[in-house]
Write a protein that holds these residues in place. Structure first.
Motif, PDB file in Angstrom:
ATOM      1  N   VAL A 414       0.420  -0.975  10.008  1.00 18.52           N
ATOM      2  CA  VAL A 414       0.964  -1.585  10.823  1.00 18.52           C
ATOM      3  C   VAL A 414       0.714  -2.644   9.817  1.00 18.52           C
ATOM      4  O   VAL A 414       0.998  -3.970   9.126  1.00 18.52           O
ATOM      5  N   ILE A 415      -1.185  -2.676   9.820  1.00 18.32           N
ATOM      6  CA  ILE A 415      -1.744  -4.110   9.570  1.00 18.32           C
ATOM      7  C   ILE A 415      -1.380  -3.642   8.018  1.00 18.32           C
ATOM      8  O   ILE A 415      -1.490  -4.838   7.225  1.00 18.32           O
ATOM      9  N   ALA A 416      -1.439  -2.807   7.504  1.00 17.68           N
ATOM     10  CA  ALA A 416      -1.116  -2.663   5.870  1.00 17.68           C
ATOM     11  C   ALA A 416       0.040  -3.079   5.469  1.00 17.68           C
ATOM     12  O   ALA A 416       0.264  -3.388   5.222  1.00 17.68           O
ATOM     13  N   GLY A 417       1.256  -2.926   6.461  1.00 17.94           N
ATOM     14  CA  GLY A 417       2.669  -3.569   6.640  1.00 17.94           C
ATOM     15  C   GLY A 417       2.345  -4.658   5.746  1.00 17.94           C
ATOM     16  O   GLY A 417       3.253  -5.586   5.260  1.00 17.94           O
ATOM     17  N   PHE A 418       1.629  -5.501   6.752  1.00 13.55           N
ATOM     18  CA  PHE A 418       2.033  -7.048   6.894  1.00 13.55           C
ATOM     19  C   PHE A 418       1.062  -7.335   5.504  1.00 13.55           C
ATOM     20  O   PHE A 418       0.819  -8.874   5.224  1.00 13.55           O
ATOM     21  N   VAL A 419      -0.301  -6.938   5.351  1.00 11.36           N
ATOM     22  CA  VAL A 419      -0.162  -7.478   4.005  1.00 11.36           C
ATOM     23  C   VAL A 419      -0.043  -7.384   3.015  1.00 11.36           C
ATOM     24  O   VAL A 419      -0.099  -7.981   1.940  1.00 11.36           O
ATOM     25  N   LEU A 420       0.987  -6.046   3.091  1.00  6.04           N
ATOM     26  CA  LEU A 420       1.505  -6.428   1.475  1.00  6.04           C
ATOM     27  C   LEU A 420       2.648  -7.541   1.634  1.00  6.04           C
ATOM     28  O   LEU A 420       2.917  -7.241   0.179  1.00  6.04           O
ATOM     29  N   SER A 421       2.825  -7.439   2.641  1.00  2.46           N
ATOM     30  CA  SER A 421       3.820  -8.302   3.164  1.00  2.46           C
ATOM     31  C   SER A 421       3.513  -9.905   2.306  1.00  2.46           C
ATOM     32  O   SER A 421       3.743 -11.089   1.588  1.00  2.46           O
ATOM     33  N   VAL A 422       1.859 -10.191   3.152  1.00  3.97           N
ATOM     34  CA  VAL A 422       1.565 -11.557   3.295  1.00  3.97           C
ATOM     35  C   VAL A 422       1.508 -12.078   1.806  1.00  3.97           C
ATOM     36  O   VAL A 422       1.041 -13.312   0.484  1.00  3.97           O
ATOM     37  N   VAL A 423       0.309  -9.975   0.850  1.00  2.00           N
ATOM     38  CA  VAL A 423       0.083 -11.292  -0.595  1.00  2.00           C
ATOM     39  C   VAL A 423       1.043 -10.654  -1.680  1.00  2.00           C
ATOM     40  O   VAL A 423       0.682 -10.829  -2.759  1.00  2.00           O
ATOM     41  N   GLY A 424       2.488 -10.461  -1.069  1.00  2.00           N
ATOM     42  CA  GLY A 424       3.497 -10.180  -2.656  1.00  2.00           C
ATOM     43  C   GLY A 424       4.140  -8.857  -3.050  1.00  2.00           C
ATOM     44  O   GLY A 424       4.917  -9.796  -3.864  1.00  2.00           O
ATOM     45  N   VAL A 425       3.664  -7.713  -2.367  1.00  2.00           N
ATOM     46  CA  VAL A 425       3.821  -6.721  -2.805  1.00  2.00           C
ATOM     47  C   VAL A 425       5.374  -6.687  -2.965  1.00  2.00           C
ATOM     48  O   VAL A 425       5.800  -6.079  -1.536  1.00  2.00           O
ATOM     49  N   ALA A 426       5.997  -6.599  -3.606  1.00  2.00           N
ATOM     50  CA  ALA A 426       7.643  -6.205  -3.214  1.00  2.00           C
ATOM     51  C   ALA A 426       8.413  -4.967  -3.256  1.00  2.00           C
ATOM     52  O   ALA A 426       7.368  -4.078  -4.117  1.00  2.00           O
ATOM     53  N   ALA A 427       9.706  -4.869  -2.433  1.00  2.00           N
ATOM     54  CA  ALA A 427       9.632  -3.601  -2.141  1.00  2.00           C
ATOM     55  C   ALA A 427      10.735  -3.007  -3.310  1.00  2.00           C
ATOM     56  O   ALA A 427      11.400  -3.805  -3.777  1.00  2.00           O
TER      57      ALA A 427
END
Length: 485
Positions: A414-427
């Motif tokens: 869950v933390i990893a998913g939010f980190v991806l969003s915070v740093v800007g990794v696009a789906a």
């Protein structure tokens, strides 16, 4: 069988076949772990195109349900009465539901909205986690029943650690070496982004999980007459049940190990959720290179499996866990840190591949060793609980271990998913589409977070108090109680 006869049986060293059969069952959990830890977030966010925050939230909701099922299953299996003993009925019953639910999570319906897919993931994640609990908790609890010897517990659990990592890693190697290359098409140049590849991966994984559960249950079935029997039936309310659960596990050593393990598994889930993001985007490895690096984890499983019994004999479990953990935890983010300060060779060179491959192999071996030692430390708390309550509660203690592992790793994802969003990794981003700035931010967030979590684990675990002398004294005290009229 009398208590004295059972006590004598428990002191015997399990045969090699028993250790193999017992350990092989963890292939099911390892396969589930490999899929849900390493691939699920990547699959739903980058292949299906779902918002990674929704995937993470679905996992989090499943964890809430998990928090309720683990102690219930542990207590239930401790007190279950049948002609097949306390543990094996649960193991057999879980085989088909585990396999089916795991398969279906990899074939999401086409054309569904993010919201619909969210509930699809929630329902299947809850189902998988519930039935893996029904299998894993009673199965793992057998370690404390098959032997009460301080050193033998580390030995038998090293087989479980080996097969767990071996099985999960085998599925990952097969995915990168065989499945993904086989699903390259004209439209999809990289099989890692082909949804059909994950459907086939899910089918293979479900068959492997089913086989591992059934083979382990059958392989340990012969020991049922020698295992502890459930206590006499009692009229219990839910309040009394949860009070007894608390009385059984309430000790400083248990809570130290519980909190430390919960944090360690959260770090493991966080690292696992981002592993292939780093491999694919940060290091720029091909599917074949990732397969080769993952292949090194087979050697890691051997290193960890052999090292854990040796460390137990020479340093003891707690001191060994602190020493091995410190080296392994520092080594985990080291290559990423060195890349951030720009001292490693460029991506695409043979040197960077071998640096990452070798450090990963050695570091994972140390982490496997630490994991075996921590699980063996949990097994040694069973006798401490029996002295306090008079009941054998292996299921409760290993329910705690199962909960720590699933909740911690799930929360880490869950933390990893939010980190991806915070740093800007696009789906939906493919390899090469993320900027250097985004990749640097990903590493700069990952390194301090993972180090803070893991080093805190070592501080907390230092409060664990059960050593060889205390364990042996407790075993002797229990034997004396049983021998007295």
């Amino acid at each position: 069988m009398t208590d004295q006869a059972m006590a004598s049986a428990v002191r015997q060293k399990p045969s090699l076949w028993t250790k193999i059969a017992y350990g092989f069952g963890s292939v099911a959990y390892g396969t589930k772990d490999a899929g849900l830890k390493y691939f699920l977030l990547l699959f739903y966010s980058q292949v299906v195109g779902m918002d990674p925050r929704l995937v993470s939230l679905a996992i989090l909701i499943a964890l809430v349900f998990d928090a309720l099922s683990d102690p219930i299953v542990g207590y239930w299996s401790d007190n279950f009465r049948s002609r097949w003993g306390r543990r094996h009925p649960f193991m057999y019953a879980a085989a088909i539901p585990v396999a089916l639910s795991y398969y279906f999570i990899w074939i999401p319906p086409a054309g569904w909205s993010d919201q619909a897919l969210f509930w699809y993931v929630v329902i299947l994640a809850i189902t998988i986690r519930t039935f893996i609990t029904i299998y894993e908790t009673p199965s793992t609890a057998l370690a404390a029943e098959l032997t009460d010897d301080y050193d033998e517990r580390s030995s038998i659990l090293s087989f479980r650690g080996f097969f767990g990592w071996f099985g999960g890693n085998a599925m990952t190697v097969v995915a990168f070496s065989l499945i993904f290359p086989a699903f390259v098409t004209v439209a999809i140049k990289d099989g890692q982004f082909n949804p059909d590849a994950y459907a086939f991966y899910g089918l293979m994984g479900s068959l492997v999980m089913f086989a591992a559960i059934v083979i382990s249950a059958i392989g340990t079935h012969q020991h049922i007459p020698k295992l502890r029997q459930a206590p006499p039936k009692r009229d219990m309310t839910m309040t009394m049940i949860f009070r007894e659960i608390y009385q059984t596990v309430a000790s400083g050593s248990f809570f130290a190990l519980f909190v430390a393990s919960l944090l360690r598994f959260a770090a493991s889930g966080f690292a696992a959720g981002l592993t292939f993001y780093f491999s694919i985007y940060f290091w720029g490895f091909t599917a074949e290179e990732i397969g080769l690096i993952t292949l090194g984890v087979f050697l890691s499983a051997i290193i960890g499996g052999l090292l854990a019994p040796f460390v137990t004999r020479t340093l003891g479990k707690k001191r060994g866990a602190l020493a091995v953990g410190f080296v392994g935890f520092i080594g985990l983010p080291l290559p990423i840190f060195l890349r951030l300060i720009d001292v490693l060779p460029e991506n695409g060179t043979p040197e960077i591949f071998w640096i990452v491959a070798i450090t990963n192999t050695l570091d994972v071996g140390l982490i496997i060793c630490f994991q075996v030692l921590a699980t063996s430390m949990m097994a040694d708390l069973v006798e401490q609980g029996e002295v306090k309550t008079g009941n054998r509660s292996e299921g409760l203690f290993f329910a705690a271990a199962t909960f720590m592992r699933k909740f911690g790793e799930g929360f880490g994802i869950v933390i990893a998913g939010f980190v991806l969003s915070v740093v800007g990794v696009a789906a939906g981003a493919t390899q090469g589409e993320l900027s250097d700035e985004i990749l640097w931010k990903l590493g700069a967030v990952y390194v301090p977070v993972i180090l803070a979590m893991l080093l805190t684990v070592l501080v907390i675990i230092s409060f664990y108090k059960v050593d060889r002398a205390k364990h042996d004294a407790t075993v002797k005290e229990l034997a004396a109680r049983k021998a007295s009229p």
